[in-house]
Scaffold this motif. Structure first.
Motif, PDB file in Angstrom:
ATOM      1  N   ARG A  13       0.748  -1.188  -0.041  1.00 26.94           N
ATOM      2  CA  ARG A  13       0.020  -0.049   0.004  1.00 26.94           C
ATOM      3  C   ARG A  13       0.977   1.171  -0.025  1.00 26.94           C
ATOM      4  O   ARG A  13       1.947   1.227   0.460  1.00 26.94           O
ATOM      5  CB  ARG A  13      -0.792  -0.105   1.244  1.00 26.94           C
ATOM      6  N   VAL A  14       0.201   2.179  -0.813  1.00 28.60           N
ATOM      7  CA  VAL A  14       1.232   3.556  -0.795  1.00 28.60           C
ATOM      8  C   VAL A  14       0.365   4.621   0.060  1.00 28.60           C
ATOM      9  O   VAL A  14      -1.028   4.696  -0.175  1.00 28.60           O
ATOM     10  CB  VAL A  14       1.299   3.995  -2.210  1.00 28.60           C
ATOM     11  N   VAL A  15       1.006   5.294   1.054  1.00 23.78           N
ATOM     12  CA  VAL A  15       0.303   6.351   1.861  1.00 23.78           C
ATOM     13  C   VAL A  15       0.921   7.648   1.148  1.00 23.78           C
ATOM     14  O   VAL A  15       2.094   7.839   1.511  1.00 23.78           O
ATOM     15  CB  VAL A  15       0.651   6.090   3.412  1.00 23.78           C
ATOM     16  N   THR A  20      -4.625   7.092   0.232  1.00 22.40           N
ATOM     17  CA  THR A  20      -4.251   5.642   0.256  1.00 22.40           C
ATOM     18  C   THR A  20      -4.409   4.597  -0.760  1.00 22.40           C
ATOM     19  O   THR A  20      -5.747   4.646  -0.637  1.00 22.40           O
ATOM     20  CB  THR A  20      -4.354   5.060   1.960  1.00 22.40           C
ATOM     21  N   SER A  21      -3.876   3.988  -1.305  1.00 20.89           N
ATOM     22  CA  SER A  21      -4.239   2.989  -2.108  1.00 20.89           C
ATOM     23  C   SER A  21      -3.023   1.933  -2.632  1.00 20.89           C
ATOM     24  O   SER A  21      -1.957   2.085  -2.036  1.00 20.89           O
ATOM     25  CB  SER A  21      -4.682   3.591  -3.569  1.00 20.89           C
ATOM     26  N   PRO A  63      -0.336   0.283  -4.802  1.00 24.68           N
ATOM     27  CA  PRO A  63       0.749   0.947  -5.946  1.00 24.68           C
ATOM     28  C   PRO A  63       0.154   1.005  -7.203  1.00 24.68           C
ATOM     29  O   PRO A  63       0.362   2.137  -7.910  1.00 24.68           O
ATOM     30  CB  PRO A  63       1.821   0.302  -5.807  1.00 24.68           C
ATOM     31  N   ALA A  64      -0.443   0.029  -7.822  1.00 23.54           N
ATOM     32  CA  ALA A  64      -0.904   0.099  -9.097  1.00 23.54           C
ATOM     33  C   ALA A  64      -1.666   1.044  -9.440  1.00 23.54           C
ATOM     34  O   ALA A  64      -1.859   2.154 -10.078  1.00 23.54           O
ATOM     35  CB  ALA A  64      -1.242  -1.103  -9.643  1.00 23.54           C
ATOM     36  N   ASP A  65      -2.920   1.258  -8.497  1.00 22.90           N
ATOM     37  CA  ASP A  65      -3.835   2.425  -8.545  1.00 22.90           C
ATOM     38  C   ASP A  65      -3.249   3.587  -8.277  1.00 22.90           C
ATOM     39  O   ASP A  65      -3.579   4.470  -8.978  1.00 22.90           O
ATOM     40  CB  ASP A  65      -4.766   2.016  -7.516  1.00 22.90           C
ATOM     41  N   PHE A  66      -2.480   4.088  -7.282  1.00 26.03           N
ATOM     42  CA  PHE A  66      -1.883   5.154  -6.951  1.00 26.03           C
ATOM     43  C   PHE A  66      -1.069   5.770  -8.112  1.00 26.03           C
ATOM     44  O   PHE A  66      -1.172   6.913  -8.525  1.00 26.03           O
ATOM     45  CB  PHE A  66      -0.959   4.938  -5.697  1.00 26.03           C
ATOM     46  N   PHE A  67      -0.281   5.050  -8.865  1.00 28.65           N
ATOM     47  CA  PHE A  67       0.788   5.436 -10.010  1.00 28.65           C
ATOM     48  C   PHE A  67      -0.236   5.553 -11.251  1.00 28.65           C
ATOM     49  O   PHE A  67       0.198   6.312 -12.169  1.00 28.65           O
ATOM     50  CB  PHE A  67       1.831   4.653 -10.176  1.00 28.65           C
ATOM     51  N   LYS A  68      -1.130   4.761 -11.342  1.00 29.38           N
ATOM     52  CA  LYS A  68      -2.110   4.867 -12.667  1.00 29.38           C
ATOM     53  C   LYS A  68      -3.166   5.804 -12.625  1.00 29.38           C
ATOM     54  O   LYS A  68      -3.444   6.363 -13.483  1.00 29.38           O
ATOM     55  CB  LYS A  68      -2.442   3.452 -13.102  1.00 29.38           C
TER      56      LYS A  68
END
Length: 325
Positions: free
Chosen positions: A288-290, A300-301, A303-308
């Motif tokens: 997870r990325v914060v 907060t999501s 990694p794939a969702d955060f970067f895309k």
């Protein structure tokens, strides 16, 4: 890696069902999976969420198989259900500057959380509050279900379960690499000299600097010193590892040395909270990325969702500046 599977208390009376529907050849009182890790032997009975269906080396404890009816078994895990790290309504001020604003964060056992954000967003302060290197003004922080006290022996005990790797290496310059790694286990854990040395050499081998054991920190490169710092933290057998921008003081060619070690820890199931600007590590190793900005958790999501597909304008602006180069 060698995995030993032991069935304790077997009785040849058929093939009863477990709660998940699988069958055992014998009635088992205890199932144990023992694996070597960081010089210790651990029991494993949990699955790694990042690799469905595979055992994770990092899980601790064994599972007891209890009879619950006509031949049907239920696995009762002895692991705590509490998050490994829990922060609730945490606030922190430096004078009039509100550096942490109502932080709520939970890190489950075995997860790798990467904290991203611009400079001055509160990332390092958040990391340092988790083991009370920075005090908080309000809210609660718990490690493995135990709330951190403000001071005293209990705080020291909980701190010993939380490894931390800093931007600077913080090795003792007057001690050898081996002495740096064995000092805390001998003084705090009361390990014998022989046991501490054996564990330290195993860890130094793991991070690739065993051949530097008799040298002093000044004789090592920055990347080597940071790997020693990781080994030193692991020598305390921590429940969780905190990394506060561990590669920010390194030359570019040395960064991969440290990231490779951290990626290995993530694969082994170590619970980790990592403050970093290394986007490749965030993409490849994080559960997870914060994302933080102005002292608050903005997004907060995974990694794939955060970067895309970042959800907030602040995150979109941050990634636009970081990823275009």
């Amino acid at each position: 890696m060698h995995i030993h599977l032991a069935a304790v208390g077997a009785e040849p009376i058929g093939a009863p069902l477990l709660a998940n529907g699988s069958r055992l050849a014998h009635l088992l009182r205890t199932i144990e999976v023992t694996v070597p890790r960081y010089g210790r032997r651990y029991h494993v009975n949990r699955t790694d969420s990042r690799v469905p269906g595979k055992l994770s080396v990092g899980w601790v404890m064994s599972a007891t198989v209890a009879t619950t009816g006509a031949g049907r078994k239920a696995v009762d895990s002895t692991l705590s259900n509490a998050p490994m790290i829990s922060m609730e309504a945490v606030n922190k001020h430096f004078g009039s500057l509100h550096v942490l604003k109502d932080i709520n964060l939970k890190v489950d056992r075995g997860q790798v959380i990467v904290v991203l954000g611009p400079s001055g967003s509160g990332k390092s302060t958040l990391c340092r509050t988790i083991n009370r290197l920075e005090t908080i003004d309000s809210g609660t922080i718990a490690i493995d279900g135990e709330v951190l006290p403000e001071e005293g022996r209990k705080l020291a005990q909980l701190r010993s379960d939380v490894g931390m790797v800093f931007q600077s290496f913080n090795l003792f310059a007057h001690k050898t690499i081996l002495e740096n790694v064995t000092l805390a286990p001998r003084k705090v854990r009361k390990a014998s000299k022989g046991t501490a040395r054996e564990t330290a050499m195993s860890l130094l081998e793991r991070v690739g600097v065993a051949n530097q054991a008799d040298k002093y920190p000044a004789q090592l490169s920055g990347g080597q010193q940071q790997r020693v710092a990781i080994a030193r933290s692991l020598a305390m057998n921590p429940k969780v590892m905190l990394f506060d921008e561990p590669t920010s003081a390194l030359d570019p060619e040395m960064i991969s040395e440290v990231l490779n070690v951290m990626t290995g820890l993530a694969r082994d199931g170590m619970t980790m909270l990592v403050v970093t600007h290394e986007m490749g590590f965030a993409r490849g190793a994080a559960n997870r990325v914060v994302f933080m900005a102005d002292g608050a958790i903005v997004e907060t999501s995974e990694p794939a969702d955060f970067f895309k597909n970042p959800q907030t304008d602040r995150a979109k602006d941050f990634l636009g500046k970081i990823l275009k180069h």
